[in-house]
Design an enzyme around this catalytic site. Structure first.
Site, PDB file in Angstrom:
ATOM      1  CG  HIS A 140      -2.079  -0.958   1.082  1.00 34.57           C
ATOM      2  ND1 HIS A 140      -3.071  -0.789   0.146  1.00 34.57           N
ATOM      3  CD2 HIS A 140      -2.378  -2.097   1.757  1.00 34.57           C
ATOM      4  CE1 HIS A 140      -3.940  -1.777   0.258  1.00 34.57           C
ATOM      5  NE2 HIS A 140      -3.545  -2.587   1.221  1.00 34.57           N
ATOM      6  CG  ASP A 170      -2.277   4.900  -3.269  1.00 32.27           C
ATOM      7  OD1 ASP A 170      -1.329   4.117  -3.485  1.00 32.27           O
ATOM      8  OD2 ASP A 170      -3.216   4.621  -2.504  1.00 32.27           O
TER       9      ASP A 170
END
Length: 385
Positions: A140, A170
């Site tokens: 992540h 991200d």
């Protein structure tokens, strides 16, 4: 806050009008990249899987699916891959965010797609990239930015690094680099007739974001530790301070002329002279902190309003859309009862807008089947063996 456009404005406004994009549904940076292309006017068809995503907000609130259309395809069904390949044959761009090798196993990898459409730009969004020792590992945002050194630059020196939500990895290191790569490859494809694969890895993009810092580090102008530098909170005139009501003000008075105005409006007095003496920075920081604690955030915002002191109130997500500057620019819009950031950047000749709310899974199957000439989308799924 501005009111967003309506469906009647048309689906194909913006500089990417006429560009067709297939998005194989995922979460996080892939959908955000596809949203950005949709905001710019591309006709984005999101291929949702039966049953929806394992993570995510309810479809009616997922504004990263605005300006898109959705069809449902079961890629594990016998005819699932063929339906996607028919879409790819009519597309300019395809985006997928699977682990390396998964798209190939499903029958929709780059080679299969390019056999149908040699001009296709095939965008791959991953954390670790398509190769390397960690390519097959789960991950992540926080792990990706940790390995690049970016996470280690955040926070106070005597406390753990601070996670900047998932904006840095991200979306900045991932989605935006994927979109840049897609647009460059799309330009190349239109010039040459040849598509290609864009390997957008969050670790690569996040590392690239730190280019200037690496240059400063090599030149001796950056210390490789937290809160010890000009731009990481180390300088008492570049950071955040608590106010009397427990809120905060942000200070970025780097240049001398801005600092002078900041010091005057804050009322620092003789303590302001410590700016150029690193040995007195703790003293200066304490003086600045003490002054800010004497008034509320909004009182200080009023003091600095209209100045070049480079000071701003730290707003919450709920407060930001109502700030006079952002409201005047229409930085946030409301569409379908949802307040959300407006498309960015802005274009003088091909303006963008929020044309439609979040796509509901499968809701646009009939329209897409007709518009893209893929009637198989309307046919019953053939179950795999």
């Amino acid at each position: 806050m501005a009111e967003a456009g309506t469906e009647s404005e048309g689906r194909h406004g913006g500089p990417l009008a006429g560009v067709r994009v297939v998005e194989l549904a995922g979460i996080g940076p892939g959908p955000f990249a596809a949203m950005l292309l949709a905001d710019l006017g591309a006709d984005v068809v999101r291929v949702d899987r039966p049953g929806g995503q394992a993570l995510g907000v309810p479809p009616e609130y997922d504004v990263t699916n605005r300006n898109k259309r959705s069809v449902i395809v079961d890629l594990k069904a016998a005819d699932g891959a063929e339906r996607v390949l028919q879409l790819a044959a009519r597309a300019d761009v395809l985006i997928e965010g699977y682990r390396p090798g998964v798209a190939e196993r499903l029958g929709v990898g780059p080679e299969a797609c390019h056999r149908r459409n040699a001009k296709l730009v095939y965008g791959r969004m991953t954390g670790w990239g398509q190769d390397g020792p960690l390519a097959q590992r789960a991950g992540h945002d926080i792990g990706y930015i940790a390995l690049t050194g970016a996470l280690g630059m955040t926070g106070e020196p005597d406390r753990p690094p601070v996670a900047p939500a998932n904006l840095l990895g991200d979306y900045a290191g991932g989605s935006l680099y994927l979109v840049v790569g897609i647009l460059a490859a799309l330009h190349h494809a239109r010039d040459t007739g040849t598509g290609q694969v864009v390997d957008a890895a969050i670790v690569d993009g996040t590392a690239h974001l730190s280019t200037m810092i690496h240059g400063m580090l090599a030149a001796g102008g950056w210390q490789d530790r937290r809160a010890a530098n000009l731009l990481d909170g180390g300088a008492p005139f570049y950071g955040t301070y608590e106010t009397a009501d427990g809120k905060h003000m942000a200070v970025g008075a780097l240049e001398q002329r801005f600092y002078a105005e900041f010091a005057e409006l804050l009322g620092l007095g003789e303590a302001a002279d410590a700016r150029g003496d690193l040995g007195r920075w703790d003293e200066l920081r304490a003086a600045v902190a003490a002054r800010f604690k004497e008034r509320t955030r909004d009182e200080w915002a009023a003091v600095f309003e209209g100045s070049d002191a480079c000071v701003a109130p730290v707003l919450t997500l709920g407060e930001a859309p109502h700030h006079p500057h952002l409201a005047a620019r229409g930085t946030f819009v409301e569409h379908g009862g949802l307040t959300q950031p407006a498309p960015a950047p802005r274009f003088s000749d091909t303006p963008t807008s929020v044309r439609s709310g979040p796509a509901r899974p499968g809701a646009d199957t009939e329209d897409v089947a007709l518009d893209w000439d893929v009637p198989a989308l309307n046919e019953p799924t053939t179950k795999g063996s």
